[in-house]
Write an enzyme that holds these catalytic residues in place. Structure first.
Site, mmCIF file in Angstrom:
data_model
loop_
_atom_site.group_PDB
_atom_site.id
_atom_site.type_symbol
_atom_site.label_atom_id
_atom_site.label_comp_id
_atom_site.label_asym_id
_atom_site.label_seq_id
_atom_site.Cartn_x
_atom_site.Cartn_y
_atom_site.Cartn_z
ATOM 1 N N ASN A 35 0.932 -1.471 -0.025
ATOM 2 C CA ASN A 35 0.045 -0.196 0.018
ATOM 3 C C ASN A 35 0.915 1.007 -0.229
ATOM 4 O OD1 ASN A 35 -2.692 -0.454 -0.649
ATOM 5 N ND2 ASN A 35 -2.800 -1.296 1.627
ATOM 6 N N LYS A 84 -5.963 -3.169 4.211
ATOM 7 C CA LYS A 84 -6.824 -1.825 5.050
ATOM 8 C C LYS A 84 -8.225 -1.391 4.257
ATOM 9 C CE LYS A 84 -4.243 2.200 3.332
ATOM 10 N NZ LYS A 84 -4.471 3.187 3.872
ATOM 11 N N SER A 124 -8.886 0.011 15.105
ATOM 12 C CA SER A 124 -9.971 1.211 14.517
ATOM 13 C C SER A 124 -10.902 1.293 15.533
ATOM 14 C CB SER A 124 -9.629 -0.155 13.120
ATOM 15 O OG SER A 124 -11.280 1.037 12.059
ATOM 16 N N TYR A 149 -12.483 -6.415 7.384
ATOM 17 C CA TYR A 149 -11.181 -6.295 8.209
ATOM 18 C C TYR A 149 -11.607 -5.541 9.246
ATOM 19 C CZ TYR A 149 -9.573 -1.143 9.046
ATOM 20 O OH TYR A 149 -8.502 -0.291 9.597
ATOM 21 N N LYS A 153 -9.054 -6.500 13.436
ATOM 22 C CA LYS A 153 -8.124 -5.661 14.484
ATOM 23 C C LYS A 153 -9.168 -6.018 15.176
ATOM 24 C CE LYS A 153 -5.830 -2.585 11.600
ATOM 25 N NZ LYS A 153 -5.340 -2.476 11.896
ATOM 26 N N TYR A 177 -8.586 4.342 16.129
ATOM 27 C CA TYR A 177 -8.663 5.376 15.395
ATOM 28 C C TYR A 177 -9.349 5.580 14.848
ATOM 29 C CZ TYR A 177 -3.459 3.679 14.322
ATOM 30 O OH TYR A 177 -2.012 3.370 14.420
ATOM 31 N N PHE A 178 -10.196 6.735 15.287
ATOM 32 C CA PHE A 178 -11.964 6.918 13.844
ATOM 33 C C PHE A 178 -11.235 7.649 12.878
ATOM 34 C CE2 PHE A 178 -14.467 6.500 17.763
ATOM 35 C CZ PHE A 178 -13.922 6.833 18.109
ATOM 36 N N ASN A 179 -11.451 8.461 11.846
ATOM 37 C CA ASN A 179 -11.003 9.054 10.767
ATOM 38 C C ASN A 179 -10.037 9.786 10.343
ATOM 39 O OD1 ASN A 179 -14.163 7.750 11.308
ATOM 40 N ND2 ASN A 179 -13.897 7.903 8.731
ATOM 41 N N ASN A 198 -11.684 5.089 -1.908
ATOM 42 C CA ASN A 198 -13.373 4.576 -1.220
ATOM 43 C C ASN A 198 -13.385 5.941 0.049
ATOM 44 O OD1 ASN A 198 -13.521 1.930 -2.261
ATOM 45 N ND2 ASN A 198 -11.281 1.308 -0.810
ATOM 46 N N LEU A 200 -13.734 9.350 1.804
ATOM 47 C CA LEU A 200 -14.932 10.819 1.906
ATOM 48 C C LEU A 200 -12.900 11.857 1.361
ATOM 49 C CD1 LEU A 200 -17.075 12.626 1.269
ATOM 50 C CD2 LEU A 200 -16.493 13.273 4.154
HETATM 51 C C1 WQD Z 1 -17.163 8.948 5.624
HETATM 52 C C2 WQD Z 1 -17.826 9.054 5.648
HETATM 53 C C3 WQD Z 1 -19.797 8.179 3.657
HETATM 54 C C4 WQD Z 1 -17.149 8.715 0.700
HETATM 55 C C5 WQD Z 1 -13.584 4.209 6.914
HETATM 56 C C6 WQD Z 1 -13.659 2.853 7.429
HETATM 57 C C7 WQD Z 1 -12.909 3.012 8.679
HETATM 58 C C8 WQD Z 1 -12.065 3.255 9.065
HETATM 59 C C9 WQD Z 1 -12.184 4.795 9.015
HETATM 60 C C10 WQD Z 1 -9.859 2.009 9.180
HETATM 61 C C11 WQD Z 1 -19.418 8.674 5.276
HETATM 62 C C12 WQD Z 1 -19.438 9.651 3.421
HETATM 63 C C13 WQD Z 1 -17.426 8.916 2.010
HETATM 64 C C14 WQD Z 1 -18.017 9.092 -0.995
HETATM 65 C C15 WQD Z 1 -19.716 9.711 0.894
HETATM 66 N N1 WQD Z 1 -10.620 3.217 8.784
HETATM 67 N N2 WQD Z 1 -18.675 9.269 1.857
HETATM 68 N N3 WQD Z 1 -19.611 9.801 -0.011
HETATM 69 O O1 WQD Z 1 -16.255 4.729 6.076
HETATM 70 O O2 WQD Z 1 -16.514 6.136 8.327
HETATM 71 O O3 WQD Z 1 -14.489 5.091 7.619
HETATM 72 O O4 WQD Z 1 -12.346 5.216 7.265
HETATM 73 O O5 WQD Z 1 -9.992 1.754 10.414
HETATM 74 O O6 WQD Z 1 -12.595 0.988 8.885
HETATM 75 O O7 WQD Z 1 -14.825 2.293 7.083
HETATM 76 O O8 WQD Z 1 -14.710 6.822 6.481
HETATM 77 O O9 WQD Z 1 -14.088 8.344 4.650
HETATM 78 O O10 WQD Z 1 -15.437 6.234 3.728
HETATM 79 O O11 WQD Z 1 -17.089 8.157 4.853
HETATM 80 O O12 WQD Z 1 -20.864 10.456 0.996
HETATM 81 O O13 WQD Z 1 -17.538 9.856 -2.289
HETATM 82 O O14 WQD Z 1 -18.223 9.980 4.173
HETATM 83 O O15 WQD Z 1 -20.644 7.319 3.675
HETATM 84 O O16 WQD Z 1 -20.485 9.334 6.365
HETATM 85 P P1 WQD Z 1 -15.515 6.044 6.688
HETATM 86 P P2 WQD Z 1 -15.474 7.579 4.861
#
Ligand code: WQD
Length: 338
Positions: A35, A84, A124, A149, A153, A177-179, A198, A200
């Site tokens: 990665n 991840k 996570s 995944y 963890k 971790y949060f985001n 994937n 945001l």
């Molecule tokens: C955030 C918000 C989406 C993309 C992920 C992993 C988690 C952790 C953190 C490792 C949500 C919305 C997203 C898009 C959108 N990683 N969104 N359009 O899903 O909270 O967590 O990252 O531990 O394991 O799952 O993060 O950034 O994908 O989404 O509307 O194109 O943004 O619905 O509400 P998420 P995310």
């Protein structure tokens, strides 16, 4: 202290290596570059003005790992290495269980052989599953995970707790971790997702730079302040500093502690769009589409334990996260050189 960072050339590992060195520690990196790539280590060296030793190895390869421990007197390990991608883990669960758990078991075997007893784990918030009230607190029930995944963890957290239960000199901190978002303020290292992002923040920054046409917001009918998903976004540099604090805590304490690394504040998708636009004076076109499978409406951290045990709290603002993300993106429109 001499710290081995498995996966230390990845997004969070690279930022953590820099904070460790700036705090006076020595870092050694083991990474198979699944990665990441070696150019990241070169940029890390430019930021800190010294050469970090790195080994292009698979952490599951015990012989290769043993060689690293023979060459360096390792005092502690921060274990980032692991697959991840949440969505990918649903498609290829066996690869995720094999890779993430085998690498941890190999690491534990070699650590025992070399009498290394301090283990910081990159866990996570997804271990809290989708059944808990918010804010998430470390003593809450964990489980009901929504992806292989996330289960890896949680299984690794359990493995580490079992090892600590029979090794009184073992010290483990499970960092949930949060985001993680943002980038080093130099703009030299940052989040570099493979293919279409994937998550945001990288998706928004690729829309902003014109690589993607518009942001698709996954649902605006959630029971949140504006109907869009709410998350606890934390600047990757704050997160990295949390690892330094956790390491220094683990050096003085034995046993296992799970600790949230978040800001304690939730922001909606529309909050992120607005802040990104205002901070960077740029328009982010978006379209509301249907919800993404597996998403939950809202979660954010209770951060009191990190302050109490680690004397650490996140300091950077949402604007800092947006500004640093954009600087990384504009300085590296195509990410790292291959
Ligand atoms: C955030 C918000 C989406 C993309 C992920 C992993 C988690 C952790 C953190 C490792 C949500 C919305 C997203 C898009 C959108 N990683 N969104 N359009 O899903 O909270 O967590 O990252 O531990 O394991 O799952 O993060 O950034 O994908 O989404 O509307 O194109 O943004 O619905 O509400 P998420 P995310």
């Amino acid at each position: 202290m001499n710290i081995l960072l498995t996966g230390g050339a990845g997004y969070i590992g690279s930022h953590t290596a820099i904070e460790l060195i700036e705090a006076g520690h020595n870092a050694v990196i083991a990474d198979n570059f699944v990665n990441s790539n070696p150019s990241i280590v070169k940029r890390m060296n430019e930021i800190i003005g010294q050469t970090i030793p790195f080994y292009n190895i698979d952490v599951a390869d015990v012989a290769a790992l043993d060689e690293v421990f023979c060459k360096h007197k390792i005092d502690a390990v921060i274990h980032f290495a692991g697959l991840k991608a949440v969505g990918e883990s649903v498609q290829i669960p066996v690869k995720y269980y094999r890779n993430n758990i085998d690498s941890t078991l190999s690491l534990l075997e070699i650590m025992a052989k070399h009498n290394v007893h301090t283990f910081i784990f990159s866990s996570s918030a997804t271990v809290y599953g989708n059944m808990n009230n918010i804010p998430y607190i470390e003593n809450m029930h964990v489980g009901h995970c929504s992806s292989p995944y996330a289960w890896t963890k949680l299984f690794i957290e359990q493995i580490l707790a079992d090892v600590a239960a029979v090794n009184s000199d073992f010290s483990v901190v499970l960092l949930r971790y949060f985001n993680p978002v943002g980038a080093h303020p130099s703009g030299k290292i940052g989040e570099n997702p493979n293919g279409i992002p994937n998550n945001l923040f990288p998706y928004i920054s690729q829309v902003a730079i014109g690589k993607l046409a518009e942001l698709k917001i996954f649902g605006n009918d959630y029971p949140t302040k504006d109907g869009t998903g709410v998350r606890d976004y934390i600047h990757v540099v704050d997160l990295a500093k949390g690892h330094v604090a956790a390491l220094e805590y683990a050096e003085k304490h034995k046993g296992v502690e799970a600790i949230n690394l978040g800001t304690g504040t939730g922001y909606s998708v529309l909050d992120i769009v607005k802040t990104f636009e205002q901070t960077n004076n740029i328009k982010i076109p978006y379209q509301i589409v249907s919800r993404r499978a597996g998403d939950i409406a809202e979660y954010y951290a209770d951060v009191s334990k990190a302050l109490l045990l680690l004397n650490w709290k996140a300091k950077k603002t949402l604007a800092d996260m947006c500004r640093d993300t954009w600087r990384w993106q504009t300085q590296n429109p195509d990410g790292y050189e291959k």
